[in-house]
Write a protein that holds these residues in place. Structure first.
Motif, PDB file in Angstrom:
ATOM      1  N   ALA A   1       0.825  -1.208   0.000  1.00 51.22           N
ATOM      2  CA  ALA A   1       0.000   0.000   0.000  1.00 51.22           C
ATOM      3  C   ALA A   1       0.859   1.257   0.000  1.00 51.22           C
ATOM      4  N   CYS A   2       2.063   1.182   0.530  1.00 54.07           N
ATOM      5  CA  CYS A   2       2.934   2.343   0.632  1.00 54.07           C
ATOM      6  C   CYS A   2       3.783   2.563  -0.622  1.00 54.07           C
ATOM      7  N   LYS A   3       3.659   1.720  -1.610  1.00 53.62           N
ATOM      8  CA  LYS A   3       4.465   1.855  -2.817  1.00 53.62           C
ATOM      9  C   LYS A   3       4.101   3.145  -3.530  1.00 53.62           C
ATOM     10  N   GLN A   4       5.117   3.887  -3.923  1.00 51.38           N
ATOM     11  CA  GLN A   4       4.907   5.161  -4.603  1.00 51.38           C
ATOM     12  C   GLN A   4       4.362   4.927  -6.006  1.00 51.38           C
ATOM     13  N   LYS A   5       3.342   5.682  -6.379  1.00 46.60           N
ATOM     14  CA  LYS A   5       2.851   5.643  -7.747  1.00 46.60           C
ATOM     15  C   LYS A   5       3.535   6.792  -8.484  1.00 46.60           C
ATOM     16  N   ILE A   6       4.296   6.442  -9.499  1.00 45.51           N
ATOM     17  CA  ILE A   6       5.021   7.435 -10.274  1.00 45.51           C
ATOM     18  C   ILE A   6       4.044   8.070 -11.256  1.00 45.51           C
ATOM     19  N   GLN A   7       3.953   9.378 -11.224  1.00 42.46           N
ATOM     20  CA  GLN A   7       3.088  10.117 -12.132  1.00 42.46           C
ATOM     21  C   GLN A   7       3.889  10.573 -13.354  1.00 42.46           C
ATOM     22  N   PRO A   8       3.240  10.774 -14.488  1.00 37.99           N
ATOM     23  CA  PRO A   8       3.952  11.300 -15.670  1.00 37.99           C
ATOM     24  C   PRO A   8       4.662  12.626 -15.388  1.00 37.99           C
ATOM     25  N   THR A   9       4.111  13.423 -14.495  1.00 36.62           N
ATOM     26  CA  THR A   9       4.757  14.701 -14.151  1.00 36.62           C
ATOM     27  C   THR A   9       6.032  14.508 -13.341  1.00 36.62           C
TER      28      THR A   9
ATOM     29  N   MET B   1      21.354  -5.001 -27.235  1.00 39.62           N
ATOM     30  CA  MET B   1      20.555  -5.571 -26.164  1.00 39.62           C
ATOM     31  C   MET B   1      19.371  -4.664 -25.816  1.00 39.62           C
ATOM     32  N   LYS B   2      18.320  -5.273 -25.214  1.00 40.03           N
ATOM     33  CA  LYS B   2      17.176  -4.540 -24.676  1.00 40.03           C
ATOM     34  C   LYS B   2      16.861  -5.099 -23.301  1.00 40.03           C
ATOM     35  N   TRP B   3      16.490  -4.221 -22.362  1.00 43.48           N
ATOM     36  CA  TRP B   3      16.110  -4.653 -21.024  1.00 43.48           C
ATOM     37  C   TRP B   3      15.274  -3.569 -20.368  1.00 43.48           C
ATOM     38  N   SER B   4      14.638  -3.914 -19.250  1.00 38.74           N
ATOM     39  CA  SER B   4      13.778  -2.987 -18.529  1.00 38.74           C
ATOM     40  C   SER B   4      14.090  -3.014 -17.048  1.00 38.74           C
ATOM     41  N   GLU B   5      13.800  -1.897 -16.392  1.00 40.75           N
ATOM     42  CA  GLU B   5      13.871  -1.791 -14.934  1.00 40.75           C
ATOM     43  C   GLU B   5      12.603  -1.090 -14.472  1.00 40.75           C
ATOM     44  N   GLU B   6      12.040  -1.577 -13.363  1.00 35.64           N
ATOM     45  CA  GLU B   6      10.866  -0.929 -12.787  1.00 35.64           C
ATOM     46  C   GLU B   6      11.317   0.193 -11.861  1.00 35.64           C
ATOM     47  N   VAL B   7      10.678   1.349 -11.984  1.00 37.64           N
ATOM     48  CA  VAL B   7      10.970   2.472 -11.093  1.00 37.64           C
ATOM     49  C   VAL B   7      10.105   2.307  -9.853  1.00 37.64           C
ATOM     50  N   LEU B   8      10.756   2.117  -8.703  1.00 36.03           N
ATOM     51  CA  LEU B   8      10.031   1.960  -7.444  1.00 36.03           C
ATOM     52  C   LEU B   8       9.855   3.297  -6.735  1.00 36.03           C
ATOM     53  N   THR B   9      10.867   4.143  -6.792  1.00 32.77           N
ATOM     54  CA  THR B   9      10.840   5.443  -6.136  1.00 32.77           C
ATOM     55  C   THR B   9      11.504   6.459  -7.047  1.00 32.77           C
ATOM     56  N   LEU B  10      10.895   7.623  -7.154  1.00 28.75           N
ATOM     57  CA  LEU B  10      11.485   8.732  -7.903  1.00 28.75           C
ATOM     58  C   LEU B  10      11.030  10.033  -7.276  1.00 28.75           C
ATOM     59  N   ASN B  11      11.995  10.775  -6.746  1.00 20.28           N
ATOM     60  CA  ASN B  11      11.715  12.120  -6.255  1.00 20.28           C
ATOM     61  C   ASN B  11      12.941  12.992  -6.518  1.00 20.28           C
ATOM     62  N   ASP B  12      12.983  14.163  -5.940  1.00 17.07           N
ATOM     63  CA  ASP B  12      14.080  15.097  -6.209  1.00 17.07           C
ATOM     64  C   ASP B  12      15.433  14.601  -5.721  1.00 17.07           C
ATOM     65  N   LYS B  13      15.445  13.680  -4.760  1.00 17.01           N
ATOM     66  CA  LYS B  13      16.700  13.251  -4.159  1.00 17.01           C
ATOM     67  C   LYS B  13      16.999  11.772  -4.300  1.00 17.01           C
ATOM     68  N   GLU B  14      16.004  10.966  -4.664  1.00 18.80           N
ATOM     69  CA  GLU B  14      16.183   9.517  -4.635  1.00 18.80           C
ATOM     70  C   GLU B  14      15.557   8.858  -5.862  1.00 18.80           C
ATOM     71  N   LEU B  15      16.256   7.837  -6.353  1.00 12.07           N
ATOM     72  CA  LEU B  15      15.770   6.991  -7.439  1.00 12.07           C
ATOM     73  C   LEU B  15      16.046   5.547  -7.048  1.00 12.07           C
ATOM     74  N   VAL B  16      15.015   4.712  -7.079  1.00 12.74           N
ATOM     75  CA  VAL B  16      15.173   3.291  -6.799  1.00 12.74           C
ATOM     76  C   VAL B  16      14.564   2.521  -7.964  1.00 12.74           C
TER      77      VAL B  16
ATOM     78  N   TYR C   1      19.776   5.036  -5.808  1.00 11.55           N
ATOM     79  CA  TYR C   1      20.607   6.149  -6.246  1.00 11.55           C
ATOM     80  C   TYR C   1      20.257   7.401  -5.462  1.00 11.55           C
ATOM     81  N   LYS C   2      21.222   8.301  -5.346  1.00 15.52           N
ATOM     82  CA  LYS C   2      20.943   9.626  -4.805  1.00 15.52           C
ATOM     83  C   LYS C   2      21.311  10.647  -5.869  1.00 15.52           C
ATOM     84  N   LYS C   3      20.556  11.736  -5.897  1.00 10.31           N
ATOM     85  CA  LYS C   3      20.813  12.802  -6.876  1.00 10.31           C
ATOM     86  C   LYS C   3      22.122  13.479  -6.507  1.00 10.31           C
ATOM     87  N   THR C   4      22.908  13.778  -7.501  1.00 13.27           N
ATOM     88  CA  THR C   4      24.211  14.393  -7.261  1.00 13.27           C
ATOM     89  C   THR C   4      24.482  15.392  -8.367  1.00 13.27           C
ATOM     90  N   GLY C   5      25.658  15.912  -8.401  1.00 14.39           N
ATOM     91  CA  GLY C   5      26.037  16.873  -9.430  1.00 14.39           C
ATOM     92  C   GLY C   5      27.543  16.906  -9.560  1.00 14.39           C
TER      93      GLY C   5
END
Length: 147
Positions: A16-24, A105-120, A131-135
């Motif tokens: 239930a707590c899984k983030q739903k990634i929006q197109p935005t 090659m072709k492959w896929s990964e499911e995005v579990l989390t995406l926000n300004d600081k974190e990508l899983v 991952y953490k956002k960096t520069g």
């Protein structure tokens, strides 16, 4: 019986707590990402300290773009080469996927989390990449990181 009920409640809360990634949210993926850890299927984790390479994403308004490995330098620049992967964002059944392709090659990964600081992302081998956002890294004359 109590153990079964506890497990069911825990599973329900986790799903239930899984983030739903929006197109935005997709624009948040653009930029540099540094891997922090990988969690394997068996639950073991491998943490990364300093990374020699970052992942750079550039996704356009049509939900397609590239992912490229870049190597940060201490002067704020990046070493890059011509190698990259094409990426398309795909939405399916309340899930979001990164579909990669190269000439080989072709492959896929499911995005579990995406926000300004974190990508899983979760790959087909059930490995979670955190991952953490960096520069760019830019050090001044005294070895201190500049803003």
């Amino acid at each position: 019986m109590k153990k079964v009920l506890s497990v069911l409640i825990a599973v329900f809360l986790l799903t239930a707590c899984k983030q739903k990634i929006q197109p935005t949210d997709i624009a948040k993926i653009n930029g540099y990402w540094e891997i922090e850890k990988v969690i394997f299927k068996d639950g073991n984790a491998k943490k990364y300290g300093v990374n020699e390479a970052f992942d750079y994403f550039k996704i356009d308004k049509n939900n397609s773009g590239i992912r490229k490995k870049v190597m940060p330098q201490l002067d704020g620049t990046f070493l890059v080469n011509d190698t990259f992967e094409n990426v398309k964002i795909r939405f399916a059944d309340d899930q979001t996927f990164l579909d990669y392709s190269t000439p080989y090659m072709k492959w896929s990964e499911e995005v579990l989390t995406l926000n300004d600081k974190e990508l899983v992302v979760l790959n087909s081998e059930k490995k979670e990449y955190h991952y953490k956002k960096t520069g760019p890294i830019k050090l001044d004359d005294y070895g201190k990181k500049t803003k």
